[in-house]
Write an enzyme that holds these catalytic residues in place. Structure first.
Site, PDB file in Angstrom:
ATOM      1  N   HIS A  98       0.883  -1.163   0.000  1.00 33.82           N
ATOM      2  CA  HIS A  98       0.000   0.000   0.000  1.00 33.82           C
ATOM      3  C   HIS A  98       0.921   1.214   0.000  1.00 33.82           C
ATOM      4  O   HIS A  98       2.005   1.171   0.599  1.00 33.82           O
ATOM      5  CB  HIS A  98      -0.833   0.124   1.270  1.00 33.82           C
ATOM      6  CG  HIS A  98      -1.732  -1.028   1.583  1.00 33.82           C
ATOM      7  ND1 HIS A  98      -1.300  -2.162   2.215  1.00 33.82           N
ATOM      8  CD2 HIS A  98      -3.069  -1.178   1.404  1.00 33.82           C
ATOM      9  CE1 HIS A  98      -2.317  -2.978   2.392  1.00 33.82           C
ATOM     10  NE2 HIS A  98      -3.411  -2.410   1.916  1.00 33.82           N
TER      11      HIS A  98
ATOM     12  N   ASP B 243       2.341   2.027   3.341  1.00 35.04           N
ATOM     13  CA  ASP B 243       3.268   1.051   3.951  1.00 35.04           C
ATOM     14  C   ASP B 243       4.708   1.504   3.729  1.00 35.04           C
ATOM     15  O   ASP B 243       5.612   1.101   4.458  1.00 35.04           O
ATOM     16  CB  ASP B 243       3.170  -0.326   3.270  1.00 35.04           C
ATOM     17  CG  ASP B 243       1.798  -0.934   3.357  1.00 35.04           C
ATOM     18  OD1 ASP B 243       1.071  -0.609   4.307  1.00 35.04           O
ATOM     19  OD2 ASP B 243       1.462  -1.727   2.460  1.00 35.04           O
TER      20      ASP B 243
END
Ligand code: XUL
Ligand code: CO
Length: 438
Positions: free
Chosen positions: A99, A102
């Site tokens: 993501h 992240d």
């Protein structure tokens, strides 16, 4: 070096007692004409492996994922890259999934977040070139930031919708930059708690609009891979719009998105929906929509998404049975959307978890190939429906039958006919024989 207690994890065979060796995953072993590693493009989920520290609603984290740097800094973001690539290299994991948030700490201002994302992906690109490790898919996290509390594509706020669009735009650019083969939509906050405050039709149409814009932009900037929907019935929202594969496929067809999208099926999401993992894979496959897999498993005694590493070899076997029958997944892979249990809090545990998951899928592949080669299941199914190969059955398949012709046939048959046994217990015993008969 963060994992200095291991060199490259090797295959040592089923008799090995080395906790840092594969017992079944033998990357180059050929199964049904293809090496295991090609059947099983494994991916590391950035968020779980490099991020999740065991924090839950009852307590703080138990695992140290600082990798020697202060959290929420770019030093930490880079340390995670270093640790992640060392980990993937040592485990022989050739892909990662991410993501946007992240990768870097999210800033207040999205322009600053995007600048950080550019910086970190430059760094990741160098590592990719050095190691040959690739990106399986990217996605935008449109569920953690408080602005998404009423949804992202399904939000009531046009301004929030813009933020969702901005994140998707950037995440698509990053996916293209990193050569990702897929782009995932998992709509964790696309759903509702109460119909008293929700216009379902409006929300679904707005989600579709956002996906359409994503496809248009993605294709414009050179994204040639697949878009994926990852169905999930609940959690965090009580009702999510992408309940299961059948629901998501219907949604895609309704809004004309089915040419660009496929399913990313997660085992734990399947069981939360009251289905088996295999059911979700089969429904996707028969619709030409088996795109990718989030390889994990749930706990049947708990009602939430526990994201455990795959352990149940019956499940991995039936998964591989579906994947083999479908002819593999063009742009997909096996992303370990899985995390260590909270008390498994050491770096060694991270390695054990991947060895468990990769071995479980290797075993699944070996056993599924045997089931197919054995042929008894296929033969049974072929015979089961054979009454449609001739006579009145054939007229049904070739479209010449009418309700009248079939009714007339039934009248001529008179008494009830025997459709034949389903033989479930026999077939289950065949599976056990394949599992344990050698
Ligand atoms: C949540 C989940 C996500 C998606 C990507 O249940 O599975 O991690 O895989 O957003
Ligand atoms: Co997932």
């Amino acid at each position: 070096m963060y994992f200095d207690f291991i060199d490259k994890v090797k295959f040592e065979g089923a008799k090995s007692e080395n906790p840092f060796a594969f017992k079944f995953y033998d990357a180059d072993r050929v199964i049904l004409g293809k090496p295991m590693k090609e059947h099983l493009p494994f991916a590391m989920a950035w968020w779980h492996n490099l991020g999740a520290n065991g924090v839950d609603m009852f307590g703080r984290g138990t695992a140290d994922k600082s990798f020697g740097a202060a959290e929420a800094t770019m030093e930490h973001a880079k340390a995670k890259v270093d640790a992640g690539f060392e980990f993937m290299q040592k485990l022989g994991v050739e892909y990662f999934c991410f993501h946007d948030v992240d990768l870097v700490p999210e800033a207040e201002d999205i322009k600053e977040t995007n600048r950080r994302l550019d910086e970190i992906t430059d760094y990741i690109l160098v590592k990719m070139q050095e190691t040959g490790i690739k990106c399986l898919w990217g996605t935008a996290n449109m569920f953690s930031n408080p602005r998404f509390m009423n949804g992202a594509g399904s939000t009531n706020s046009a301004e929030v919708y813009c933020f969702a669009a901005a994140q998707i735009k950037k995440a698509l650019e990053l996916t293209v930059k990193l050569g990702g083969k897929g782009y995932v939509f998992w709509g964790g906050r696309e759903g509702y708690e109460s119909l008293l405050n929700t216009d379902v039709k409006f929300e679904q149409e707005n989600i579709a609009r956002l996906m359409k814009m994503a496809v248009e932009y993605g294709r414009k900037i050179g994204f040639t891979g697949d878009f994926f929907i990852e169905p999930k019935p609940k959690e965090p929202m009580k009702h999510q719009y992408d309940f299961d594969a059948a629901t998501a496929i219907g949604f895609l067809r309704q809004y004309g998105l089915d040419k660009d999208f496929k399913m990313n099926i997660e085992a734990n999401h399947a069981t939360l929906a009251g289905h088996t993992f295999q059911h979700e894979l089969r429904i996707s496959a028969i619709n030409g929509m088996l795109g990718s897999i989030d390889a994990n498993q749930g706990d049947y005694l708990l009602g939430w998404d526990t994201d455990e590493f795959p352990f149940d070899v019956y499940e991995t076997t039936m998964c591989m049975y579906e994947v083999l029958k479908a002819g593999g997944m063009k742009n997909g892979g096996f992303n370990f959307d899985a995390k260590n249990r909270r008390p498994s809090n050491t770096k060694e545990d991270m390695v054990h978890a991947f060895i468990l998951g990769m071995d479980a899928f290797a075993l699944g592949l070996i056993k599924a190939a045997k089931l197919i080669e054995d042929g008894r299941i296929d033969k049974f199914i072929e015979k089961k429906y054979s009454s449609f190969n001739e006579g009145i059955g054939k007229t049904i398949l070739d479209g010449t039958a009418t309700l009248e012709s079939l009714a007339e046939n039934a009248e001529n048959l008179g008494a009830c006919t025997d459709p034949g046994s389903g033989r479930q217990e026999y077939l289950e015993s065949v599976v056990n024989q394949i599992f344990f008969g050698e």
